[in-house]
Design an enzyme around this catalytic site. Structure first.
Site, PDB file in Angstrom:
ATOM      1  N   SER A 290      50.810  -3.709  33.953  1.00  0.00           N
ATOM      2  CA  SER A 290      49.741  -3.668  32.941  1.00  0.00           C
ATOM      3  C   SER A 290      50.180  -2.732  31.825  1.00  0.00           C
ATOM      4  O   SER A 290      51.162  -2.007  31.970  1.00  0.00           O
ATOM      5  CB  SER A 290      48.452  -3.120  33.556  1.00  0.00           C
ATOM      6  OG  SER A 290      48.522  -1.712  33.678  1.00  0.00           O
ATOM      7  N   ASP A 291      49.462  -2.730  30.711  1.00  0.00           N
ATOM      8  CA  ASP A 291      49.704  -1.652  29.755  1.00  0.00           C
ATOM      9  C   ASP A 291      48.862  -0.447  30.192  1.00  0.00           C
ATOM     10  O   ASP A 291      48.071  -0.528  31.140  1.00  0.00           O
ATOM     11  CB  ASP A 291      49.402  -2.080  28.314  1.00  0.00           C
ATOM     12  CG  ASP A 291      50.160  -1.203  27.301  1.00  0.00           C
ATOM     13  OD1 ASP A 291      50.672  -0.132  27.702  1.00  0.00           O
ATOM     14  OD2 ASP A 291      50.245  -1.572  26.123  1.00  0.00           O
ATOM     15  N   TRP A 292      49.042   0.634  29.498  1.00  0.00           N
ATOM     16  CA  TRP A 292      48.428   1.918  29.864  1.00  0.00           C
ATOM     17  C   TRP A 292      46.895   1.755  29.988  1.00  0.00           C
ATOM     18  O   TRP A 292      46.208   1.594  28.978  1.00  0.00           O
ATOM     19  CB  TRP A 292      48.771   2.938  28.792  1.00  0.00           C
ATOM     20  CG  TRP A 292      48.377   4.332  29.069  1.00  0.00           C
ATOM     21  CD1 TRP A 292      47.112   4.848  29.055  1.00  0.00           C
ATOM     22  CD2 TRP A 292      49.248   5.423  29.390  1.00  0.00           C
ATOM     23  NE1 TRP A 292      47.134   6.178  29.349  1.00  0.00           N
ATOM     24  CE2 TRP A 292      48.443   6.569  29.559  1.00  0.00           C
ATOM     25  CE3 TRP A 292      50.626   5.548  29.556  1.00  0.00           C
ATOM     26  CZ2 TRP A 292      48.971   7.816  29.874  1.00  0.00           C
ATOM     27  CZ3 TRP A 292      51.149   6.795  29.866  1.00  0.00           C
ATOM     28  CH2 TRP A 292      50.328   7.908  30.025  1.00  0.00           C
TER      29      TRP A 292
END
Ligand code: BGC
Length: 758
Positions: A290-292
């Site tokens: 995932s992104d942050w």
């Protein structure tokens, strides 16, 4: 420590030609190895507890982690952490890895990731600058240097390349990508993946790439970061997905999903993207991170009721590893226990993560042997950074051959807030790059000039946002005494990158006034512009005699610029993105549609007489105040020499669908300096079941010619790649009439026609 060290880093770097041969030879061994990996994964998976599986899917940030160092070690020991980001202190990496391998129940190594985007310690031009080289080999080399330096600290994974296309320079992250074109972007994406990973992910010095941000992130509304994206599926597939597919084909080990939603579905919960397109169609077998905190943010998006729901939707969509937000750690066990998700989904995710850990060789060689690596910032790395920076600079103007300057110019005034700056050259993601490693333009200019040349330096503005004009007088006095004036202006690196979006694309502070005042001295004025995006600086360019657009050039900014200013080498960069005249013209990109009323000429407000009567102006698609043309078109860039294009030839004007179209042109260096030219080939499908862009880049070549030398540049274009996605998601190549151009930019070139038949 009982760690075995890896063999020496391999010096072998296969060229583009050698790749296919290499594949044929290595394929059987590769297949064997892959089968062994799957067997080892089966064995591990069958012995893993649910907690250990969830641990593999959890990535923790080492910098701001709430836990103490001891509790992090304990979590690794318990198998609760699959990956750590932002830890690159070699002794810490080694110790954590030792604990994972020797003290955790199953001995599964951790994967250490970091944003090594345009260099680790030796900083290269920002990716948008690298794209201006139009040189896949150079992009590959830059990634190789970055990976080698990063791997020497123990890092195994970079969150790069960012392959998001962008048609909107207000978006700060345009700096991190390869510009606006799907074809150029795809070529450079593949090159970067090869550079980071090499042909063997387990080699010392190879790190896993991560093509990000999947998908459509560059199309955020208004160029405002994290904003909504609305894209029809066919446009998504035609324009925004090819660079991701190219990364996958190049073997990218991982992908990162994006923050944005597309048509109402955030990417972290988008099964269409992550399953249907990525796994089913493209057969991607690496893992998705995932992104942050992008999984938890699905609650903010209004797509998930709470964090538990977010964890469920992300796993169901196919996000294998969660970066930072911890919803997997908090909720997956309960979701499995309640039967809301099947454990087989977790098994699949863990399998994909372990597969990459095996391919990286982490089970057999968990630690890197630092002594096997070259020094960081080695002379070879710095020379590569210098070449890359040199090729990335785009010359936008050169009135009457103002540039290059002679190294014996008499007196040179060097003016502006960035002339002696070493930090701003580093750009947005400068990782472990250091200001003190960078050579400023002023230092390099002093080193490059002859003994009789006098340099007068006036910083004038203390930084690019400085509005204080009290030192203008001294700058003007310096210009009055000079034979030529170099003005270094631009955008600080902090003005581009993540969450650094701008509504105005102008120069900040009093920089424009400075340029105007300097130009009034009547001396030849050379502008050098640092920026993380296209800036709308038409007025400033009008005030200058020559303009070098340098992006953020990295550690070797100064020497690279001095090479160009004094003509050791000619500028050769070409724009990877269209430059707007003003932000109000956005979106403006070369591969637009024609509309039913394309502009037939330039119309401006001046043509409208003041008065009450409504006067006739064309009912066409343009802006009354700026017309329809951009400031500079995609593909544009000047050289110290001139190139002439002649004898455009298409082998046969009729080609069967699926056949090759062979087109060539003679390019001659008609000037006085040896230089590179980037020869560009575009097509247009004149009529389709869906309208097609006015031009599409299909091929390019960077060639080098001596004065007077001529070369026949040939392109073999695959007609199978001249199609588009129809509304039902199918890729079609439609028979019919096409145009083809070969030339120096998207707005020029010689043209021929051809027909694709069934
Ligand atoms: C960015 C990513 C980056 C990640 C880790 C996020 O905010 O969007 O591009 O890889 O942080 O630093």
């Amino acid at each position: 420590m009982c760690f075995s060290c890896e063999n020496m880093m391999r010096g072998f770097r296969p060229s583009w030609v050698v790749w296919p041969l290499l594949l044929v030879c290595l394929l059987p061994a590769f297949a064997d190895n892959e089968a062994r990996i799957e067997t080892r994964i089966d064995a591990l998976l069958s012995g893993m507890t649910l907690e250990e599986k969830i641990g593999q899917m959890h990535q923790i940030n080492a910098i701001y982690r709430p836990e103490s160092a001891d509790s992090l070690k304990e979590a690794v020991r318990k198998g609760h952490i699959g990956s750590i980001l932002n830890e690159d202190r070699p002794d810490h990496v080694n110790e954590l890895q030792r604990i994972a391998v020797e003290e955790s129940r199953l001995g599964i190594p951790v994967i250490f990731g970091m944003d090594v985007i345009h260099g680790y310690r030796t900083i290269f031009p920002i990716p948008l600058g690298q794209a201006a080289t139009w040189n896949p080999e150079m992009v590959q080399k830059a990634a190789r240097v970055a990976a080698t330096e990063a791997a020497s600290t123990g890092l195994n994974w970079t969150f790069a390349p960012m392959v998001d296309l962008c048609r909107d320079p207000r978006w700060g992250r345009i700096a991190e990508g390869y510009g606006e074109d799907p074809f150029l972007g795809s070529c450079l994406a593949a090159a970067a993946v090869h550079g980071f990973q090499t042909h063997d992910l387990s080699a010392n010095g190879a790190i896993a790439a991560c093509a990000k941000h999947f998908a459509g992130y560059g199309a955020v509304e208004g160029g405002r970061d994290y904003n909504t994206v609305i894209l029809p599926e066919n446009v998504l597939r035609d324009v925004w997905l090819p660079a991701f597919q190219s990364s996958v084909k190049a073997g990218a080990a991982t992908l990162m999903c994006s923050f944005n939603e597309i048509n109402g579905v955030p990417s972290s919960g988008n099964a269409f993207l992550l399953k249907e397109v990525l796994r089913d169609e493209w057969k991607f077998d690496g893992f998705v991170v995932s992104d942050w905190a992008s999984i938890a943010e699905m609650v903010e998006h209004g797509f998930c009721a709470d964090r538990r729901d977010a964890a469920k939707k992300a796993v169901q969509a196919g996000v294998d590893m969660e970066m930072v937000s911890g919803t997997y750690q908090d909720h997956l066990a309960a979701l499995v226990a309640s039967g809301d998700i099947d454990v087989s989904l977790l098994d699949e995710a863990v399998r994909r993560i372990l597969r990459i850990k095996f391919r990286l060789g982490l089970f057999d060689h968990p630690c890197r042997d630092r002594s096997a690596f070259p020094e960081q910032m080695s002379p070879e790395f710095l020379e590569t950074a210098r070449q890359c920076a040199r090729q990335s600079v785009v010359m936008l103007k050169n009135l009457n051959g103002t540039l290059p300057l002679s190294a014996n110019t008499g007196t040179l005034a060097v003016i502006g807030p960035l002339a002696d700056d070493r930090y701003e050259a580093l750009g947005t993601w400068h990782c472990r790059g250091r200001e003190e490693d960078t050579v400023s333009p002023l230092t390099a200019i002093r080193n490059a000039v002859g003994p009789d040349t006098k340099i007068i330096y006036e910083q004038t503005l203390s930084h690019p946002r400085d509005r204080n004009i009290k030192r203008f007088i001294k700058a003007i006095q310096a210009c009055d005494r000079a034979d030529a004036v170099l003005v270094f202006v631009g955008e600080e690196s902090a003005l581009s990158g993540e969450s650094r979006c701008r509504a105005f694309l102008t120069l900040t502070g009093a920089q424009s006034e400075l340029i105007e005042r300097v130009s009034q001295t009547g001396k030849p004025v050379i502008l050098v512009v640092y920026a993380g995006r296209p800036l709308a600086i038409g007025r400033e360019i009008d005030h200058a005699d020559a303009v070098l657009y340098a992006w953020h050039p990295g550690t070797m900014a100064g020497p690279a610029l001095a090479d160009l200013i004094f003509g050791t080498e000619s500028p050769s960069g070409k724009l990877p993105v269209t430059f707007p005249q003003t932000a109000g013209q956005i979106p403006v990109y070369y591969n637009h549609k024609n509309t039913g009323r394309p502009p037939s000429g330039d119309v401006t407000l001046d043509m409208l007489q003041p008065g009450p009567r409504r006067q006739r102006l064309p009912f066409e698609s343009y802006y009354l105040d700026i017309g329809h043309k951009p400031l500079f078109p995609f593909g544009f860039g000047l050289s110290y020499t001139t190139f002439e294009y002649a004898n455009l030839n298409i082998e046969s004007n009729t080609v069967k669908n699926g056949g090759l179209l062979k087109a060539s042109v003679d390019v001659r260096n008609t000037g006085h300096m040896e230089a590179d030219e980037i020869v560009q080939c575009y097509i247009r499908d004149l009529a389709g079941s869906l309208t097609r862009p006015v031009r599409e880049l299909k091929a390019f070549k960077r060639i080098r010619l001596k004065p007077g030398e001529s070369r026949n540049v040939a392109f073999n274009l695959d007609t199978a790649e001249m199609g588009f996605y129809s509304l039902n998601g199918r890729y079609v190549v439609e028979p019919g009439d096409f145009q083809l151009w070969i030339g120096p930019s998207s707005a020029e070139g010689m043209m021929e026609t051809f027909r694709i038949i069934r």
